[in-house]
Design an enzyme around this catalytic site. Structure first.
Site, PDB file in Angstrom:
ATOM      1  N   CYS A   1       0.542  -0.499   0.417  1.00 20.79           N
ATOM      2  CA  CYS A   1       0.237   0.005  -0.171  1.00 20.79           C
ATOM      3  C   CYS A   1       0.603   1.164  -0.211  1.00 20.79           C
ATOM      4  O   CYS A   1       1.679   1.825   0.971  1.00 20.79           O
ATOM      5  CB  CYS A   1      -1.173  -0.300   1.196  1.00 20.79           C
ATOM      6  SG  CYS A   1      -2.087   1.601   1.390  1.00 20.79           S
TER       7      CYS A   1
ATOM      8  N   CYS B   1      -5.616   6.230  -3.240  1.00 20.71           N
ATOM      9  CA  CYS B   1      -4.754   4.266  -3.582  1.00 20.71           C
ATOM     10  C   CYS B   1      -3.245   5.031  -4.090  1.00 20.71           C
ATOM     11  O   CYS B   1      -3.184   5.307  -5.147  1.00 20.71           O
ATOM     12  CB  CYS B   1      -5.256   3.807  -4.724  1.00 20.71           C
ATOM     13  SG  CYS B   1      -4.606   2.376  -4.783  1.00 20.71           S
TER      14      CYS B   1
END
Length: 272
Positions: free
Chosen positions: A73, A197
């Site tokens: 991530c 994101c």
């Protein structure tokens, strides 16, 4: 058990962080899912455990909001880097270990965190989409009128299509704006649109590069804020020296009772 946590956000992509350097905290999938739930728990797109790793300043273990350990991530990594700095684990530059391998990071002059991402060596392209892995798998689709797309519905359709249903894929819709690449993302594991994101922004920026093999700086505007991706394009399939740059902000810290009534009520909702 009382769990101390820190809440962070990077361009609206929010995370629960814990200091688990002693390795004493072992959480169940249902507990992480509860902590990330925005009604019964703290609320977050993901959960991050800061660990130790020999030869590195620290290590990162990332879980999606569904409670399952997941791939890299980008925004979460940047938030963890800031968190580690506040724990005095690094000063000028840091080197940490994540599920996709080593990462370097530093704090930029404007306060942003710059995170070095893995090289990209393969992109599958069609006339209006591309599939690539920037630490997590992403499908990027060009769109007109980005603000009118039902990202949750359209993203879910692709994510649960026959090809991607088992492993899942993150789905990004992009449009060229006046001064930045515009993006909206459906994230697997969250199973909804998120405000940003990091690995998706990285994927989109690589695809937005021109035809020339050179160094690029691509500004990207997500719903939660602006970021920048810097990289070197070798050719249409190969990209190196990739840096994801953006904000990483602590929001609040606190403690939560892992055996609370709220957790028991949450268990009833997912079992029914």
């Amino acid at each position: 058990m009382q769990l101390q946590f820190w809440k962070y956000e990077g361009a609206g992509n929010d995370f629960i962080l814990i200091d688990n350097r002693r390795g004493e905290i072992q959480l169940q999938t249902e507990q992480i899912r509860w902590l990330c739930d925005r009604h019964f728990g703290i609320g977050a797109d993901g959960f991050i455990s800061l660990l130790t790793a020999e030869g590195y300043d620290f290590a990162m273990q990332y879980f999606n909001a569904d409670g399952r350990e997941s791939t890299m991530c980008g925004n979460g990594g940047r938030c963890l880097v800031d968190f580690a700095a506040r724990l005095s684990l690094w000063q000028e530059h840091c080197n940490f270990l994540a599920i996709d391998g080593p990462h370097q990071a530093y704090r930029m002059d404007n306060g942003w965190i710059a995170l070095h991402m893995k090289d990209v060596n393969h992109i599958e392209r069609t006339y209006d989409t591309a599939i690539l892995n920037t630490g997590s798998p992403h499908l990027v689709k060009y769109a007109d009128h980005l603000d009118q797309i039902d990202v949750k519905a359209e993203g879910r359709k692709i994510r649960y299509s026959e090809r991607f249903a088992q492993e899942g894929i993150n789905v990004n819709f992009i449009e060229y704006g006046q001064d930045a690449l515009l993006i909206r993302t459906y994230e697997r594991g969250v199973e909804d649109e998120t405000l940003a994101c990091g690995t998706g922004i990285t994927a989109a920026a690589l695809l937005a590069a021109g035809h020339e093999a050179r160094t690029y700086r691509i500004p990207v505007q997500a719903r939660g804020g602006r970021l920048e991706v810097r990289f070197k394009k070798i050719d249409d399939q190969h990209f190196t020296d990739i840096w994801l740059c953006g904000p990483a902000n602590p929001v609040f810290t606190g403690t939560i009772d892992l055996s609370s009534t709220a957790f028991q009520e949450f268990l009833q909702t997912i079992e029914s």
